[in-house]
Design a protein around this motif. Structure first.
Motif, mmCIF file in Angstrom:
data_model
loop_
_atom_site.group_PDB
_atom_site.id
_atom_site.type_symbol
_atom_site.label_atom_id
_atom_site.label_comp_id
_atom_site.label_asym_id
_atom_site.label_seq_id
_atom_site.Cartn_x
_atom_site.Cartn_y
_atom_site.Cartn_z
ATOM 1 N N LYS A 5 0.847 -1.169 0.000
ATOM 2 C CA LYS A 5 0.000 0.000 0.000
ATOM 3 C C LYS A 5 0.894 1.235 0.000
ATOM 4 O O LYS A 5 1.604 1.481 0.970
ATOM 5 C CB LYS A 5 -0.884 -0.025 1.250
ATOM 6 N N ASP A 6 0.888 1.948 -1.129
ATOM 7 C CA ASP A 6 1.778 3.100 -1.248
ATOM 8 C C ASP A 6 1.096 4.263 -1.965
ATOM 9 O O ASP A 6 1.741 5.215 -2.400
ATOM 10 C CB ASP A 6 3.068 2.700 -1.995
ATOM 11 N N GLY A 7 -0.225 4.156 -2.131
ATOM 12 C CA GLY A 7 -0.949 5.249 -2.770
ATOM 13 C C GLY A 7 -0.872 5.233 -4.285
ATOM 14 O O GLY A 7 -1.403 6.128 -4.945
ATOM 15 N N ARG A 8 -0.221 4.224 -4.869
ATOM 16 C CA ARG A 8 -0.130 4.122 -6.329
ATOM 17 C C ARG A 8 -0.716 2.785 -6.767
ATOM 18 O O ARG A 8 -0.534 1.769 -6.102
ATOM 19 C CB ARG A 8 1.337 4.207 -6.782
ATOM 20 N N ASN A 9 -1.411 2.810 -7.895
ATOM 21 C CA ASN A 9 -2.021 1.593 -8.441
ATOM 22 C C ASN A 9 -1.032 0.974 -9.413
ATOM 23 O O ASN A 9 -0.676 1.608 -10.405
ATOM 24 C CB ASN A 9 -3.324 1.940 -9.157
ATOM 25 N N VAL A 10 -0.572 -0.227 -9.133
ATOM 26 C CA VAL A 10 0.519 -0.804 -9.914
ATOM 27 C C VAL A 10 0.191 -2.239 -10.337
ATOM 28 O O VAL A 10 -0.431 -2.992 -9.587
ATOM 29 C CB VAL A 10 1.838 -0.798 -9.091
ATOM 30 N N ILE A 11 0.608 -2.589 -11.573
ATOM 31 C CA ILE A 11 0.527 -3.981 -12.036
ATOM 32 C C ILE A 11 1.927 -4.578 -11.911
ATOM 33 O O ILE A 11 2.903 -4.002 -12.415
ATOM 34 C CB ILE A 11 0.038 -4.068 -13.498
ATOM 35 N N TYR A 12 2.026 -5.691 -11.226
ATOM 36 C CA TYR A 12 3.309 -6.379 -11.001
ATOM 37 C C TYR A 12 3.282 -7.745 -11.683
ATOM 38 O O TYR A 12 2.267 -8.452 -11.620
ATOM 39 C CB TYR A 12 3.539 -6.638 -9.512
ATOM 40 N N PHE A 13 4.407 -8.123 -12.291
ATOM 41 C CA PHE A 13 4.531 -9.470 -12.854
ATOM 42 C C PHE A 13 5.485 -10.238 -11.937
ATOM 43 O O PHE A 13 6.698 -10.026 -11.954
ATOM 44 C CB PHE A 13 5.076 -9.406 -14.288
ATOM 45 N N MET A 14 4.905 -11.099 -11.111
ATOM 46 C CA MET A 14 5.675 -11.767 -10.053
ATOM 47 C C MET A 14 6.451 -12.976 -10.581
ATOM 48 O O MET A 14 5.928 -13.756 -11.370
ATOM 49 C CB MET A 14 4.721 -12.241 -8.939
ATOM 50 N N ASN A 15 7.709 -13.131 -10.092
ATOM 51 C CA ASN A 15 8.481 -14.314 -10.474
ATOM 52 C C ASN A 15 8.497 -15.354 -9.360
ATOM 53 O O ASN A 15 9.093 -16.421 -9.493
ATOM 54 C CB ASN A 15 9.908 -13.937 -10.903
ATOM 55 N N ASN A 39 0.713 -13.958 -11.768
ATOM 56 C CA ASN A 39 1.528 -15.081 -11.317
ATOM 57 C C ASN A 39 2.392 -15.637 -12.455
ATOM 58 O O ASN A 39 2.002 -16.559 -13.156
ATOM 59 C CB ASN A 39 0.620 -16.164 -10.732
ATOM 60 N N GLY A 40 3.572 -15.074 -12.592
ATOM 61 C CA GLY A 40 4.509 -15.518 -13.627
ATOM 62 C C GLY A 40 5.317 -16.727 -13.195
ATOM 63 O O GLY A 40 6.102 -17.269 -13.975
ATOM 64 N N ALA A 41 5.149 -17.141 -11.932
ATOM 65 C CA ALA A 41 5.908 -18.291 -11.425
ATOM 66 C C ALA A 41 5.265 -19.600 -11.862
ATOM 67 O O ALA A 41 5.942 -20.520 -12.312
ATOM 68 C CB ALA A 41 5.998 -18.227 -9.907
ATOM 69 N N ASP A 42 3.948 -19.653 -11.741
ATOM 70 C CA ASP A 42 3.237 -20.910 -11.976
ATOM 71 C C ASP A 42 2.554 -21.018 -13.334
ATOM 72 O O ASP A 42 2.059 -22.077 -13.683
ATOM 73 C CB ASP A 42 2.180 -21.106 -10.883
ATOM 74 N N PHE A 43 2.484 -19.892 -14.067
ATOM 75 C CA PHE A 43 1.765 -19.918 -15.350
ATOM 76 C C PHE A 43 2.585 -19.321 -16.482
ATOM 77 O O PHE A 43 3.407 -18.420 -16.260
ATOM 78 C CB PHE A 43 0.439 -19.149 -15.231
ATOM 79 N N ALA A 97 6.499 -19.901 -17.388
ATOM 80 C CA ALA A 97 6.520 -19.950 -15.921
ATOM 81 C C ALA A 97 7.948 -20.051 -15.401
ATOM 82 O O ALA A 97 8.770 -20.779 -15.958
ATOM 83 C CB ALA A 97 5.697 -21.140 -15.434
ATOM 84 N N THR A 98 8.240 -19.296 -14.344
ATOM 85 C CA THR A 98 9.621 -19.262 -13.835
ATOM 86 C C THR A 98 9.944 -20.442 -12.930
ATOM 87 O O THR A 98 11.100 -20.791 -12.763
ATOM 88 C CB THR A 98 9.894 -17.963 -13.052
ATOM 89 N N LYS A 99 8.924 -21.060 -12.320
ATOM 90 C CA LYS A 99 9.217 -22.211 -11.450
ATOM 91 C C LYS A 99 9.598 -23.397 -12.331
ATOM 92 O O LYS A 99 8.852 -23.770 -13.229
ATOM 93 C CB LYS A 99 7.997 -22.567 -10.591
#
Ligand SMILES: [Zn+2]
Length: 214
Positions: free
Chosen positions: A95-105, A135-139, A152-154
């Motif tokens: 929570k930082d006051g900014r709306n962000v899209i993240y691509f998780m590894n 979810n870039g780890a599992d998909f 997928a990174t996993k």
């Protein structure tokens, strides 16, 4: 004497809260607060969303297309994607006051079936921030004409089922706007998105929901 005074105060506060509870609304497909009011951005749109540097460039057209689909139904820009500059810093959504899209590894092992997740922060009935994690780890992800975009990174998931990135982002943007899951009427807010499902258009029920608040 002091004890009685204390009890009297508690009762006063309880009555005050009850008297101030706003009138409950129809959910209309939206998440509701404890008073039964729909939670949304109200007139505070378009919602400005930033792209974390972790989001592959190849995904940007799909993300833009998903935002355009919501805009067409709303009849105006409702989610504005900022492509430059990218959001930098650690891959730790917060929570930082900014709306962000993240691509998780990386992704929690016990939630490996989740393709994405949206965190929504609100005060009263007004959304103040929303962040999307993919979810870039599992998909692995693909986009219709562009084919596979990421793997997928996993190590044990590199042959994982492939997910249409536009369909997933369209769903997560629905959560950003305040919508909850809806498992009928062909809604894009259905809990599950099957591998290979190119669900990139809103259903009638999604338009109806959207128009309750925007
Ligand atoms: Zn969802």
């Amino acid at each position: 004497m002091v004890k009685w005074l204390g009890i009297s105060l508690v009762l006063t506060v309880a009555l005050f809260i009850q008297a101030c509870a706003p009138k409950s609304q129809e959910d209309c497909g939206f998440v509701q607060n404890v008073y039964g009011e729909r939670i949304s951005w109200k007139s505070d749109v378009p919602v400005t969303m930033y792209l974390h540097e972790s989001v592959p460039d190849s995904m940007i057209p799909a993300i833009r297309s998903a935002a355009a689909t919501w805009a067409r139904t709303a009849g105006r820009d409702i989610i504005k994607i900022v492509e430059h500059p990218r959001e930098i810093g650690p891959l730790t959504p917060h929570k930082d006051g900014r709306n962000v899209i993240y691509f998780m590894n990386t992704w929690e092992t016990n939630r490996a079936s989740e393709q994405g997740r949206t965190s929504v922060y609100w005060i009263g009935d007004l959304i103040k921030e929303a962040d999307i994690r993919l979810n870039g780890a599992d998909f692995s992800f693909y986009w219709q004409s562009a084919g596979r975009l990421t793997t997928a990174t996993k190590p044990d998931r590199t042959s994982a089922r492939e997910v249409n990135i536009e369909a997933l982002v369209l769903h997560e943007m629905g959560h950003v706007l305040g919508l909850k899951h809806k498992d009928n009427d062909g809604s894009v807010m259905a809990t599950y998105l099957s591998s290979g499902d190119d669900r990139v258009n809103l259903a009638g029920t999604d338009s109806t929901s959207l128009q309750c608040e925007y």
